[in-house]
Scaffold this active site. Sequence first.
Site, short mmCIF file in Angstrom:
data_model
loop_
_atom_site.label_atom_id
_atom_site.label_comp_id
_atom_site.label_asym_id
_atom_site.label_seq_id
_atom_site.Cartn_x
_atom_site.Cartn_y
_atom_site.Cartn_z
CB SER A 183 5.64 1.00 4.80
OG SER A 183 5.69 2.33 4.31
CG HIS A 211 4.20 -2.12 7.31
ND1 HIS A 211 3.80 -2.82 6.20
CD2 HIS A 211 3.83 -0.83 7.09
CE1 HIS A 211 3.22 -2.01 5.33
NE2 HIS A 211 3.22 -0.80 5.85
CE LYS A 242 0.16 -1.77 5.96
NZ LYS A 242 -1.08 -0.97 5.97
#
Length: 395
Positions: A183, A211, A242
């Site tokens: 990340s 991610h 996210k």
Amino acid sequence: MGLLQKKLSRYKLPQLYQAKGVYPYFREIDSAQDTEVTMDGRRVLMFGSNSYLGLTHDERIIEAAVAATRKYGTGCAGSRFLNGTLDIHVQLEGELAEFIGKDDALVYSTGFSVNEGVVSCLTDRNDYIICDDRDHASIVDGRRLSFSTQVKYKHNDMAGLERELAKCRAESVKLIVVDGVFSMEGDLAKLPEITALSGRYDGSIMVDEAHGLGVFGRNGRGVCDHFGVTDKVDVIMGTFSKSLASIGGFVAADKDTINWLRHNSRSYIFSASSTPAATAAAMEALHILKSEPERVEALWSITNYALESFRSAGFEIGDTESPIIPLYVRDMDKTFEVTKMAFDNGVFINPVIPPACAPQDTLVRVALMATHTREQVDRAVDVLSQCFRRLGIME
């Protein structure tokens, strides 16, 4: 003042940077999380958000959250284990399992609590947890709660991983836990090599797709799908905060693993359920992800443009292969200074310092959204180039 307060009162590091006028944290935003946001009464370019698909202000997701709140209320008033399971929790788990390519899934209240609750309870004191030394803090905290022997190998060092596997008792469970996308640095785990080594030493694998979901693989299924190793990875986790424009997380695996976690994962059993709004928002975002592949295509178009732009401008960006672009500073004070200078010139970026990285690897982190434009990237490259040169970080 008690001993605890005396000890804590000696912590003055934030105050030092506040006095210098470069303290970069808890900056208030009073607008939607978009490619531009309003802060301190003015518009700035947002290059610090993990909203990779730019969905946090999508009207369809907002309406789904509002409708769920009207139907179920604002909270579940209990844990999933007891009174807190809604039909939409179960529906979302089924859709996530199918999307990821596993038998079943569990939804947790946060992504952090997934790793904390899963890593800590899958193995016992006779087993091993083996981690990349750049794994996310939630993985670190999860393994710290486990009674298993804990082993680390240097970042993406496959020879190092094999050495550690070779030391383990053959009859013990050997759980390799790794970020799919790291990340801070934006590079990928070497999953083809990790799965090969795991097979050779009878190991098991858990991959954090926080991610990777919405970014890599078919329709954003993640890094495991990108490398074609989903069937060789035992446990896959992801977050909603996210690409899926909400808050929460999930773990997907075979039915026996999910059955164990459902009855033994403490952060699942003893946490209040994900709110109706958050659950419905994540589900609607998943529907959009599946039905609008052009969003992932747009993300990669702007990502590739930005990667080339930052490299051509002379920035050191390491081995990133993702919408996360680290701009290495390698000095903590200058990391804070360049963050402040960029903000003063209309560009929001995030500083990365220990413990999120090694002291010699401090950086500022640029993150792309599918909705960024080339003009916005050009502006960021220009502003950051000037800041880096003024501070002597690059020529």
